[in-house]
Design a protein around this motif. Structure first.
Motif, mmCIF file in Angstrom:
data_model
loop_
_atom_site.group_PDB
_atom_site.id
_atom_site.type_symbol
_atom_site.label_atom_id
_atom_site.label_comp_id
_atom_site.label_asym_id
_atom_site.label_seq_id
_atom_site.Cartn_x
_atom_site.Cartn_y
_atom_site.Cartn_z
ATOM 1 N N ALA A 23 42.032 -10.004 -41.347
ATOM 2 C CA ALA A 23 42.905 -9.403 -42.345
ATOM 3 C C ALA A 23 43.572 -8.164 -41.765
ATOM 4 C CB ALA A 23 42.103 -9.039 -43.590
ATOM 5 N N ARG A 24 44.879 -8.110 -41.867
ATOM 6 C CA ARG A 24 45.654 -7.029 -41.278
ATOM 7 C C ARG A 24 46.226 -6.147 -42.383
ATOM 8 N NH1 ARG A 24 50.496 -9.177 -37.812
ATOM 9 N NH2 ARG A 24 51.435 -9.412 -39.874
ATOM 10 N N SER A 25 46.089 -4.847 -42.234
ATOM 11 C CA SER A 25 46.650 -3.906 -43.198
ATOM 12 C C SER A 25 47.289 -2.750 -42.446
ATOM 13 C CB SER A 25 45.576 -3.400 -44.161
ATOM 14 O OG SER A 25 44.548 -2.743 -43.462
ATOM 15 N N GLY A 26 48.001 -1.906 -43.182
ATOM 16 C CA GLY A 26 48.739 -0.823 -42.554
ATOM 17 C C GLY A 26 50.136 -1.300 -42.232
ATOM 18 N N ARG A 27 50.592 -1.022 -41.026
ATOM 19 C CA ARG A 27 51.910 -1.493 -40.601
ATOM 20 C C ARG A 27 51.828 -3.001 -40.368
ATOM 21 N NH1 ARG A 27 55.884 1.874 -38.774
ATOM 22 N NH2 ARG A 27 55.430 4.091 -38.862
ATOM 23 N N THR A 28 52.368 -3.783 -41.276
ATOM 24 C CA THR A 28 52.212 -5.230 -41.193
ATOM 25 C C THR A 28 53.488 -5.908 -40.735
ATOM 26 O OG1 THR A 28 52.743 -5.409 -43.544
ATOM 27 C CG2 THR A 28 50.411 -5.264 -42.944
ATOM 28 N N SER A 29 54.287 -5.199 -39.971
ATOM 29 C CA SER A 29 55.525 -5.782 -39.466
ATOM 30 C C SER A 29 55.240 -7.032 -38.651
ATOM 31 C CB SER A 29 56.246 -4.760 -38.586
ATOM 32 O OG SER A 29 57.267 -5.379 -37.844
ATOM 33 N N SER A 30 56.151 -7.984 -38.726
ATOM 34 C CA SER A 30 55.998 -9.211 -37.944
ATOM 35 C C SER A 30 56.318 -8.981 -36.482
ATOM 36 C CB SER A 30 56.901 -10.294 -38.516
ATOM 37 O OG SER A 30 58.256 -9.892 -38.450
ATOM 38 N N ALA A 31 56.631 -7.742 -36.108
ATOM 39 C CA ALA A 31 56.921 -7.448 -34.705
ATOM 40 C C ALA A 31 55.664 -7.396 -33.858
ATOM 41 C CB ALA A 31 57.670 -6.126 -34.607
ATOM 42 N N TYR A 32 54.542 -7.770 -34.434
ATOM 43 C CA TYR A 32 53.288 -7.758 -33.695
ATOM 44 C C TYR A 32 52.914 -9.164 -33.260
ATOM 45 C CZ TYR A 32 52.405 -2.995 -35.234
ATOM 46 O OH TYR A 32 52.488 -1.651 -35.442
ATOM 47 N N ALA A 33 52.387 -9.259 -32.060
ATOM 48 C CA ALA A 33 51.685 -10.466 -31.641
ATOM 49 C C ALA A 33 50.216 -10.276 -31.974
ATOM 50 C CB ALA A 33 51.856 -10.702 -30.150
ATOM 51 N N MET A 34 49.564 -11.335 -32.372
ATOM 52 C CA MET A 34 48.151 -11.269 -32.739
ATOM 53 C C MET A 34 47.332 -12.095 -31.746
ATOM 54 S SD MET A 34 48.251 -9.350 -35.364
ATOM 55 C CE MET A 34 46.543 -9.519 -35.866
ATOM 56 N N GLY A 35 46.190 -11.573 -31.396
ATOM 57 C CA GLY A 35 45.357 -12.275 -30.436
ATOM 58 C C GLY A 35 43.907 -12.291 -30.849
ATOM 59 N N TRP A 36 43.195 -13.281 -30.353
ATOM 60 C CA TRP A 36 41.739 -13.334 -30.454
ATOM 61 C C TRP A 36 41.164 -13.242 -29.049
ATOM 62 C CZ3 TRP A 36 38.877 -13.089 -34.800
ATOM 63 C CH2 TRP A 36 39.487 -13.405 -36.015
ATOM 64 N N PHE A 37 40.201 -12.359 -28.897
ATOM 65 C CA PHE A 37 39.460 -12.205 -27.657
ATOM 66 C C PHE A 37 37.986 -12.436 -27.961
ATOM 67 C CE2 PHE A 37 42.304 -10.248 -24.438
ATOM 68 C CZ PHE A 37 43.450 -10.102 -25.211
ATOM 69 N N ARG A 38 37.202 -12.626 -26.917
ATOM 70 C CA ARG A 38 35.757 -12.721 -27.084
ATOM 71 C C ARG A 38 35.062 -12.039 -25.917
ATOM 72 N NH1 ARG A 38 35.080 -19.295 -26.310
ATOM 73 N NH2 ARG A 38 35.582 -19.370 -24.068
ATOM 74 N N GLN A 39 33.855 -11.585 -26.210
ATOM 75 C CA GLN A 39 33.071 -10.916 -25.183
ATOM 76 C C GLN A 39 31.605 -11.301 -25.336
ATOM 77 O OE1 GLN A 39 33.544 -6.648 -25.065
ATOM 78 N NE2 GLN A 39 32.852 -6.565 -22.941
ATOM 79 N N ALA A 40 31.083 -11.932 -24.302
ATOM 80 C CA ALA A 40 29.663 -12.276 -24.252
ATOM 81 C C ALA A 40 28.923 -11.169 -23.513
ATOM 82 C CB ALA A 40 29.476 -13.615 -23.551
ATOM 83 N N PRO A 41 27.624 -11.017 -23.743
ATOM 84 C CA PRO A 41 26.855 -9.959 -23.069
ATOM 85 C C PRO A 41 27.007 -10.036 -21.564
ATOM 86 C CG PRO A 41 25.556 -10.938 -24.819
ATOM 87 C CD PRO A 41 26.789 -11.771 -24.701
ATOM 88 N N GLY A 42 27.336 -8.900 -20.947
ATOM 89 C CA GLY A 42 27.474 -8.840 -19.507
ATOM 90 C C GLY A 42 28.814 -9.322 -18.973
ATOM 91 N N ASN A 43 29.673 -9.792 -19.880
ATOM 92 C CA ASN A 43 30.981 -10.309 -19.454
ATOM 93 C C ASN A 43 32.101 -9.382 -19.894
ATOM 94 O OD1 ASN A 43 29.548 -12.473 -18.540
ATOM 95 N ND2 ASN A 43 30.498 -13.978 -19.897
ATOM 96 N N VAL A 44 33.246 -9.532 -19.274
ATOM 97 C CA VAL A 44 34.418 -8.783 -19.708
ATOM 98 C C VAL A 44 34.997 -9.452 -20.946
ATOM 99 C CG1 VAL A 44 34.922 -7.999 -17.366
ATOM 100 C CG2 VAL A 44 35.980 -10.090 -18.212
#
Length: 123
Positions: A23-44
Motif C-alpha cells: 500500500a502506497r501513501s503520500g506522494r502517489t504520483s504515477s511517475a514512480y516505478a515500483m519494485g519488489w526485492f527480497r533478502q535472505a539471511p547472509g545474502n544481498v
C-alpha cells in the motif's frame, strides 16, 4: 515523501502460493516505478520484479513464469502474486518506489522502501 506498507507474507509449503500487497501513501504520483526485492539471511538484497507507470513489467530470471507483479492505481497498491513457490524463495520481501519512468533493477536506484514481510517456503 512516499510511505510503503507490505502485507501478505507467511509460511507455505513448496508449490504453494502467496500474494503480497504494498500500500502506497503520500506522494502517489504515477511517475514512480515500483519494485519488489527480497533478502535472505547472509545474502544481498536482490531485485525480484518491477512495474512502471505504463504497466510494463520486468522480472528476474528465477521467478519468470511463477511471479506476477501488478498495480491498482485506484487503490495505490502494488501486488506480487507468487505461485509454484520454492524453498529458495524464502526471504524478507520489500516493496520499493523509484522516481523513474523506467524500471530500475538495483536497490540503490530506489528512493523509498517498506519495512518488509517474511515469506517462508518449506520443502
Amino acid at each position: 515523501q512516499v510511505q510503503l506498507v507490505e502485507s501478505g507474507g507467511g509460511s507455505v509449503q513448496a508449490g504453494g502460493s502467496l500474494r503480497l500487497s504494498c500500500a502506497r501513501s503520500g506522494r502517489t504520483s504515477s511517475a514512480y516505478a515500483m519494485g519488489w526485492f527480497r533478502q535472505a539471511p547472509g545474502n544481498v538484497r536482490e531485485f525480484v520484479a518491477g512495474i512502471n507507470w505504463s504497466d510494463s513489467t520486468y522480472y528476474t530470471d528465477s521467478v519468470k513464469g511463477r511471479f506476477t507483479i501488478s498495480q491498482d492505481n485506484t487503490k495505490n497498491t502494488v501486488y506480487l502474486q507468487m505461485n509454484s513457490l520454492k524453498p529458495e524463495d524464502t526471504a524478507v520481501y520489500y516493496c520499493s518506489a523509484a522516481r523513474s519512468h523506467l524500471i530500475p533493477i538495483t536497490a540503490d536506484e530506489y528512493d523509498y522502501w517498506g519495512q518488509g514481510t517474511q515469506v517462508t517456503v518449506s520443502s
